[in-house]
Motif scaffolding. Structure first.
Motif, short mmCIF file in Angstrom:
data_model
loop_
_atom_site.label_atom_id
_atom_site.label_comp_id
_atom_site.label_asym_id
_atom_site.label_seq_id
_atom_site.Cartn_x
_atom_site.Cartn_y
_atom_site.Cartn_z
N TYR A 1 9.02 4.55 0.38
CA TYR A 1 9.71 4.51 -0.91
C TYR A 1 11.23 4.52 -0.70
O TYR A 1 11.96 3.76 -1.34
CB TYR A 1 9.30 5.72 -1.76
CG TYR A 1 9.93 5.73 -3.14
CD1 TYR A 1 9.42 4.94 -4.16
CD2 TYR A 1 11.04 6.52 -3.42
CE1 TYR A 1 9.99 4.94 -5.43
CE2 TYR A 1 11.62 6.52 -4.68
CZ TYR A 1 11.09 5.74 -5.67
OH TYR A 1 11.67 5.74 -6.92
N GLU B 1 1.15 1.57 -1.53
CA GLU B 1 -0.23 1.41 -1.97
C GLU B 1 -1.17 1.27 -0.77
O GLU B 1 -2.31 1.75 -0.82
CB GLU B 1 -0.35 0.21 -2.89
CG GLU B 1 0.37 0.38 -4.23
CD GLU B 1 0.04 -0.71 -5.23
OE1 GLU B 1 -1.12 -0.75 -5.69
OE2 GLU B 1 0.95 -1.51 -5.53
N GLU B 2 -0.70 0.68 0.31
CA GLU B 2 -1.53 0.56 1.51
C GLU B 2 -1.82 1.94 2.11
O GLU B 2 -2.95 2.24 2.50
CB GLU B 2 -0.84 -0.33 2.55
CG GLU B 2 -1.68 -0.56 3.80
CD GLU B 2 -1.07 -1.59 4.74
OE1 GLU B 2 -1.27 -1.46 5.95
OE2 GLU B 2 -0.41 -2.53 4.25
N GLU C 1 8.98 -0.44 -10.75
CA GLU C 1 8.67 -1.87 -10.85
C GLU C 1 8.33 -2.28 -12.27
O GLU C 1 7.94 -3.43 -12.51
CB GLU C 1 7.51 -2.21 -9.90
CG GLU C 1 7.87 -2.04 -8.43
CD GLU C 1 6.74 -2.44 -7.50
OE1 GLU C 1 5.58 -2.53 -7.98
OE2 GLU C 1 7.01 -2.67 -6.32
N GLU D 1 10.10 -0.24 0.83
CA GLU D 1 8.89 -0.96 1.26
C GLU D 1 7.75 -0.60 0.31
O GLU D 1 6.79 0.10 0.67
CB GLU D 1 8.54 -0.57 2.70
CG GLU D 1 9.60 -0.88 3.73
CD GLU D 1 9.66 -2.36 4.05
OE1 GLU D 1 8.72 -3.09 3.69
OE2 GLU D 1 10.64 -2.79 4.68
N MET D 2 7.85 -1.09 -0.92
CA MET D 2 6.95 -0.65 -1.98
C MET D 2 5.49 -1.05 -1.73
O MET D 2 4.57 -0.30 -2.07
CB MET D 2 7.43 -1.20 -3.32
CG MET D 2 8.82 -0.74 -3.71
SD MET D 2 9.00 1.07 -3.66
CE MET D 2 10.71 1.27 -4.11
N GLU D 3 5.27 -2.22 -1.13
CA GLU D 3 3.88 -2.66 -0.94
C GLU D 3 3.15 -1.75 0.04
O GLU D 3 1.92 -1.60 -0.02
CB GLU D 3 3.84 -4.12 -0.45
CG GLU D 3 4.36 -4.35 0.96
CD GLU D 3 5.88 -4.33 1.06
OE1 GLU D 3 6.40 -4.38 2.19
OE2 GLU D 3 6.55 -4.26 0.01
N MET D 4 3.89 -1.09 0.94
CA MET D 4 3.26 -0.23 1.94
C MET D 4 2.79 1.09 1.32
O MET D 4 1.91 1.75 1.87
CB MET D 4 4.24 0.05 3.07
CG MET D 4 4.50 -1.13 3.98
SD MET D 4 2.99 -1.72 4.80
CE MET D 4 2.53 -0.29 5.77
N LYS E 1 5.85 -1.30 -14.08
CA LYS E 1 4.39 -1.37 -14.31
C LYS E 1 3.94 -0.16 -15.11
O LYS E 1 3.26 0.74 -14.60
CB LYS E 1 3.65 -1.46 -12.99
CG LYS E 1 4.00 -2.67 -12.14
CD LYS E 1 3.26 -2.64 -10.81
CE LYS E 1 3.59 -3.87 -9.97
NZ LYS E 1 2.88 -3.82 -8.64
#
Length: 479
Positions: free
Chosen positions: A248, A257-258, A285, A252-255, A287
């Protein structure tokens, strides 16, 4: 389980260790000097504290035979009284001519303190040793200290977490590579540090070397790399939280959720901190539907929502322009007995200003002041901009004056420019000049916008001479 593994390791034959020009644990002083150990021990144990150190100083100055191995043998005979052993160590440091310490004697006192669970004292001595140029002449101090602690472990009947203390000391001293190497050396022998130490290492690596490097260490420590069977420890929720926070922080936002999905695969239950990170991701983001679903999940799981959680979702709604939703959560927060903080008010003020509801923003601002919170310069700037757009310059001026009573507060250039422009438009040239003087006092030099505001203001009042003077001054300063 970890303790039994460590005991098994230390009862097994140790691997060969690089030799040092130091006293070995089996060394003994020459027979004609061995009496010094028993004499010092007797003096330390049986003499009163007032006379103990004076007599000891006199004895050692006369003999001048106290070596690092003498110190270690004396300290080991005092291990049932670790505080006395520590005082003796400090005595020898204060009287350095009596005993020149080496890595062996430092390791001994660290083991004794660790055995007695005097972790703070042991940590302090480890850190002082690691930065000592007298003990280490190269950059691999952490590894050398580790090897000596390993070598003297059984002799001192130490505690396994002594190596955790060494790793923590390295991390506090920003010796990141050394701490990684120590963990690898432990794992090569089938030993894992404590989970808290592993988490601290992951967090420090992520901060100093980047979140991806932190993730690499995470996978290495917990045996998640291909072909790595040395799994001795499972990650806990704090391990995953440290990873997600690192990603965060680095954007590296996609990481995030991973890592969240990986936490589920491990059967690790997320806590409120975990949810707050994921909530911050969704809100950042925009959402907000996902954020609301996550909020409901937090409720169902019975998590006690705190001010951070409320601030995150309130801030998300204000940024997306859904101020009514932000108000709903604020009311829920108050009814639930969760104390708001300055961030809560900042979000609400900014949200109201964003939708042009300056009156509501002013009410929240006043409530904020009553609770003794002080807004940031950016929030004051939003208020001033909103008021100036409504041509309520006197209210804006009052707000900035109140804020500037705090000498540490510094308005933005934009706030000064908006106020000066409005004051000049209203013909309040004296007020504008006073404000411009304060602006200069804060280090903001007048630019074209400020000059234009004053020139137009004087022209509007019919003072063409002053306007011409300012035009000439402006042309000189802009060259």
């Amino acid at each position: 389980m970890a303790t039994s593994i460590v005991k098994h390791f230390f009862l097994s034959p140790p691997k060969p260790i690089k030799a040092y020009h130091l006293y070995s644990s089996a060394s003994t002083p020459p027979s004609d000097q061995s009496h010094i150990v028993s004499t010092v021990v007797s003096l330390l144990i049986h003499h009163r504290s007032k006379s103990r150190w004076t007599n000891l100083r006199s004895l050692l100055y006369s003999t001048k035979t106290l070596t690092p191995i003498h110190f270690s043998q004396i300290a080991l005979q005092l291990k049932s009284n670790p505080h006395l052993a520590l005082r003796f160590f400090f005595f020898t440091l204060d009287n350095s001519s009596l005993c020149l310490h080496d890595l062996y004697s430092y390791s001994t006192i660290v083991h004794i303190l660790s055995r007695a669970r005097l972790k703070v004292q042991a940590l302090s001595i480890i850190k002082s040793a690691l930065v000592s140029r007298c003990l280490f002449d190269c950059n691999n101090a952490p590894v050398k200290f580790f090897e000596m602690l390993l070598k003297t472990y059984r002799q001192c009947d130490s505690a396994p977490f002594v190596f955790d203390l060494l790793i923590k000391s390295c991390l506090e001293l920003k010796k990141i590579d050394g701490s990684i190497e120590i963990v690898r050396m432990l794992r090569s022998r089938g030993i894992s540090p404590q989970i808290r130490t592993c988490n601290l290492l992951i967090s420090c690596v992520a901060k100093c070397k980047g979140s991806c490097a932190g993730y690499g260490i995470f996978r290495e420590i917990f045996g998640l790399r291909d072909g790595d069977s040395k799994v001795r420890l499972r990650p806990d929720v704090h391990s995953f939280n440290d990873l997600m926070m690192g990603f965060y922080r680095d954007g590296e936002m996609e990481m995030i959720e991973e890592v969240w999905n990986e936490m589920e695969r491990f059967g690790c239950v997320p806590n409120l901190y975990s949810y707050n990170i994921l909530m911050a991701l969704f809100c950042g983001e925009g959402k907000m539907r996902e954020a609301e679903k996550l909020w409901e999940e937090m409720r169902v799981k019975g998590l006690r929502l705190d001010v951070t959680a409320y601030n995150t979702i309130i801030g998300g709604f204000y940024k997306s322009g859904q101020i009514e939703k932000a108000e709903e959560f604020f009311k829920e927060m108050e009814l639930g007995g969760v104390e708001s903080n300055s961030v809560t008010f900042e979000h609400l003020i900014n949200g109201y200003c964003k939708v042009g509801d300056v009156d509501s923003a002013i009410l929240v601002y006043k409530d904020m002041l009553q609770k003794d919170f002080r807004p940031e310069a950016s929030t004051i700037g939003m208020l001033i901009e909103g008021l100036c757009e409504k041509k309520r310059v006197s209210e804006a001026l009052e707000i900035i004056r109140n804020a500037m009573r705090d000498v540490s507060f510094c308005p933005s250039r934009k706030s000064y420019e908006l106020l000066i422009k409005r004051l000049c438009e209203d013909g309040q040239m004296e007020e504008a000049l006073k404000l411009q003087a304060k602006m200069a006092g804060k280090g903001f030099e007048p630019d074209l916008k400020i000059y234009d505001a004053f020139i137009e203001g004087y022209k509007k009042l019919g003072n063409d001479q002053m306007a011409a003077t300012l035009i000439m001054e402006m042309s000189r300063t802009q060259k």
